[in-house]
Motif scaffolding. Sequence first.
Motif, short mmCIF file in Angstrom:
data_model
loop_
_atom_site.label_atom_id
_atom_site.label_comp_id
_atom_site.label_asym_id
_atom_site.label_seq_id
_atom_site.Cartn_x
_atom_site.Cartn_y
_atom_site.Cartn_z
N GLU A 174 0.86 -1.21 0.00
CA GLU A 174 0.00 0.00 0.00
C GLU A 174 0.88 1.24 0.00
N ASP A 175 0.63 2.15 -0.94
CA ASP A 175 1.48 3.34 -1.02
C ASP A 175 0.97 4.51 -0.16
N GLU A 176 -0.25 4.40 0.35
CA GLU A 176 -0.74 5.48 1.23
C GLU A 176 -0.39 5.10 2.67
N MET A 208 -4.25 0.63 -6.81
CA MET A 208 -3.61 1.81 -7.40
C MET A 208 -2.25 2.06 -6.76
N LEU A 209 -1.22 1.58 -7.43
CA LEU A 209 0.14 1.77 -6.95
C LEU A 209 0.94 2.41 -8.09
N ASP A 268 -3.13 -3.17 -2.42
CA ASP A 268 -3.81 -2.01 -3.00
C ASP A 268 -3.73 -2.11 -4.53
N LYS A 323 -12.26 1.07 -0.33
CA LYS A 323 -11.92 2.16 0.58
C LYS A 323 -13.06 3.18 0.57
CA CA Z 1 -2.79 3.56 -3.73
#
Ligand code: CA
Length: 230
Positions: free
Chosen positions: A8-10, A54-55, A52, A101
């Motif tokens: 996860e990038d967030e 969207m990376l 996730d 999410k």
């Molecule tokens: Ca993301």
Amino acid sequence: MTKILIIEDETSIAELQRDYLEINGFEAEIQSSGEEGLHQALRGDYNLIILDIMLPHINGFEICRQIRAEKNIPILLVSAKKEEIDKIRGLGLGADDYITKPFSPSELVARVKAHLARYERLAGSRSAEKEKIIYVHGISIDLSARRVHIHEQEVPFTTKEFDLLTCFVKHPNQVLSKEQLFENIWGFDSAGDVSTVTVHVRKLREKIERDPASPQYLETVWGAGYRFNI
Ligand code: CA
């Protein structure tokens, strides 16, 4: 100890997930880069991956596909868009579940537990005592006590609703016709007809689906019957 990898990038979301998993006794690691996450997932001995979609650089679909090609562990895909869920379901990437999410951390933990339990059961390592309980999609079905818990809350089921649910979960990913279900649960001799099945499927969906109008788990296969997706 059960090890979970969060790709996860967030950072804030990843940390929230990790904290809740740790509170619940899991060991959780965060990887914010998709490429690194993929390598780590393939190299490490994780019990479950939270991924996730969207990376940057590489998307979750591709990571999911590559992990699935090599590993038989539960993969939970996380998406910010509800519409994306339908798309990814159709792709057959081998993900076990999809979470949109924002989600509640307790829902995430419940799903993580359910998937781990299911894999454990499939691996044949469950104790005899536990074999009477089936876990799927956050639903726990106690076959001997005939009790159902959905996301850890007990939900009352009538006898026929319980039988119908059990029949579906025992035949996952198979199309069951209304006639088959009627014969199986109500029996040839009983009063009523196959329309009873339709009524009970609707009631079941109201209990187990997040959106009964567009069911994710108990799908209608037009002209054929119903399929319980796992
Ligand atoms: Ca993301």
